[in-house]
Design an enzyme around this catalytic site. Sequence first.
Site, PDB file in Angstrom:
ATOM      1  N   ARG A 166       0.604  -1.239  -0.166  1.00  0.00           N
ATOM      2  CA  ARG A 166      -0.026   0.203   0.015  1.00  0.00           C
ATOM      3  C   ARG A 166       1.041   1.057  -0.413  1.00  0.00           C
ATOM      4  NH1 ARG A 166      -5.146  -1.849   3.394  1.00  0.00           N
ATOM      5  NH2 ARG A 166      -6.256  -2.503   1.673  1.00  0.00           N
ATOM      6  N   LYS A 185     -21.008 -16.151  -0.819  1.00  0.00           N
ATOM      7  CA  LYS A 185     -22.472 -15.095  -0.446  1.00  0.00           C
ATOM      8  C   LYS A 185     -23.219 -15.103  -1.650  1.00  0.00           C
ATOM      9  CE  LYS A 185     -22.111 -15.356   4.341  1.00  0.00           C
ATOM     10  NZ  LYS A 185     -22.960 -14.296   5.170  1.00  0.00           N
ATOM     11  N   GLY A 192      -9.459  -7.892  -3.134  1.00  0.00           N
ATOM     12  CA  GLY A 192      -9.690  -9.129  -1.438  1.00  0.00           C
ATOM     13  C   GLY A 192      -9.138 -10.207  -2.724  1.00  0.00           C
ATOM     14  N   GLY A 223     -13.274  -3.402  -0.020  1.00  0.00           N
ATOM     15  CA  GLY A 223     -14.475  -3.137  -0.507  1.00  0.00           C
ATOM     16  C   GLY A 223     -15.314  -1.877  -1.198  1.00  0.00           C
TER      17      GLY A 223
HETATM   18  P1  AMP Z   1     -15.178 -13.659  -0.942  1.00  0.00           P
HETATM   19  O1  AMP Z   1     -14.848 -12.919   0.352  1.00  0.00           O
HETATM   20  O2  AMP Z   1     -17.409 -13.245  -0.940  1.00  0.00           O
HETATM   21  O3  AMP Z   1     -14.720 -13.392  -1.783  1.00  0.00           O
HETATM   22  O4  AMP Z   1     -15.519 -15.310  -0.792  1.00  0.00           O
HETATM   23  C1  AMP Z   1     -14.393 -15.812  -0.532  1.00  0.00           C
HETATM   24  C2  AMP Z   1     -14.498 -17.451   0.209  1.00  0.00           C
HETATM   25  O5  AMP Z   1     -15.544 -17.931  -0.388  1.00  0.00           O
HETATM   26  C3  AMP Z   1     -12.511 -18.019   0.209  1.00  0.00           C
HETATM   27  O6  AMP Z   1     -12.682 -18.585   1.609  1.00  0.00           O
HETATM   28  C4  AMP Z   1     -13.429 -19.386  -0.076  1.00  0.00           C
HETATM   29  O7  AMP Z   1     -13.017 -20.462   0.274  1.00  0.00           O
HETATM   30  C5  AMP Z   1     -14.953 -19.382  -0.175  1.00  0.00           C
HETATM   31  N1  AMP Z   1     -15.801 -20.182  -1.384  1.00  0.00           N
HETATM   32  C6  AMP Z   1     -15.178 -20.567  -2.310  1.00  0.00           C
HETATM   33  N2  AMP Z   1     -16.297 -21.218  -2.832  1.00  0.00           N
HETATM   34  C7  AMP Z   1     -16.346 -21.905  -2.130  1.00  0.00           C
HETATM   35  C8  AMP Z   1     -16.853 -23.299  -1.474  1.00  0.00           C
HETATM   36  N3  AMP Z   1     -17.917 -24.162  -2.913  1.00  0.00           N
HETATM   37  N4  AMP Z   1     -17.443 -24.101  -0.573  1.00  0.00           N
HETATM   38  C9  AMP Z   1     -17.474 -22.824   0.675  1.00  0.00           C
HETATM   39  N5  AMP Z   1     -16.391 -21.862   0.400  1.00  0.00           N
HETATM   40  C10 AMP Z   1     -16.359 -21.003  -0.964  1.00  0.00           C
END
Ligand code: AMP
Length: 395
Positions: free
Chosen positions: A37, A202, A352, A375
């Site tokens: 950064r 999610k 991220g 974010g």
């Molecule tokens: P995000 O912060 O929403 O981009 O989510 C990233 C996280 O989603 C990572 O730590 C991944 O391990 C998790 N992730 C992705 N696919 C899966 C899955 N099929 N089951 C559980 N966790 C998942």
Amino acid sequence: MAKKSISDVECRGKVVLMRVDFNVPQDDSGAITDDRRIRMAIPSIESVISRGGKLVLMSHLGRPKGKGPEPEFTLRPTAVRLGELLGKPVHFAEDTVGPDAEAKVKALKDGEVLVLENVRFNPGEKDGEATYSGKLASWADIYCNDAFGTCHREEASMVAVPLAMGNKPKVVGFLVAKEIQYLSDTISKPQRPFVAILGGAKVSDKIKVIKNLLTVCDSVLIGGAMAYTFSLAQGGKTGKSLVEPDKVELAKELIASGGGKLVLPTDTHCGDAFNANCNKQVVAAGQIPDGWEGLDIGPETAKRYAEIVKGSKTVVWNGPMGVFEMPPFDAGTQAVAKAVADSDAISIIGGGDSAAAIEQLGFADQVTHVSTGGGASLSMLEGEKFKAVEILDET
Ligand code: AMP
């Protein structure tokens, strides 16, 4: 219209108040473990000091309570590191708007740099209290925002301080300019076909991004655990996969409104436990057996997504395709990352986890832009307008 840049203003002899994002990770002893950064802000910093500006840097670090100094959140180590990177001494003020800061700002000579103590030690940073913002504003001739990671926030150093500067120049730094160029301008006037790849844990975290990108993209490819909520919406079996039953109705709406643009996985790599040594099998999407969970897109989906990416002219990627931290469930994310890196498209990687994945795989320099904001990057992909950017001067 584009925002006025730091390179558009005359800096010699002027006090330039620059908001940077020096919120660096540190170990237990306070040593900086990743100075990315700080390095990202160097082009804007060099631009000011090489032209004889008196540069005052302000940033936050961590989440202090906002009621005074907390030693573990001091910015002093960042001033030391910046001095090493610039190869010249960098001054440090023990406070942000107190007597030490005031004296050191007044004593600055042309081409010198001063780092103020953590803005979040002051209650005024959060509540925008006028004396705090007014004091910072009164010291400066020019305000510059180069803190992309904080642009979606409306803290005083991002909004109240530049507003309190009235008609004095308020500009973007090179880092913020580049993020706006790719995450906003390129996306609103894309070269087509324009493909988005969205993954992660999610659906609820990505609803606004999916909705926004469905309005501008030709295809939105879905991966990660959020694919299983879409699968439930289509009446599929998801075993013990991570799903959000309360988002099934919304998933149905997105499938309907997507009008064929929303592309879902056709196969799934599953495990019977959430660990690398579990028993594994690839099944058709929507046919995950009881006691099994989806942990990655399957090979057929990975191949199909790679082909779609190959035919694209603009591609945006946010979120891993599976549990990429746990091989072999990194295969889908790797395949997509490689396809993005190999393609001739303008490729934009949201901050991220996808930025971390592309760095980790060594593809970062084969893509057009890797966003530095988590974010902030997501909010910009959602089509949000940032007040901290809106209030800056146009060219
Ligand atoms: P995000 O912060 O929403 O981009 O989510 C990233 C996280 O989603 C990572 O730590 C991944 O391990 C998790 N992730 C992705 N696919 C899966 C899955 N099929 N089951 C559980 N966790 C998942």
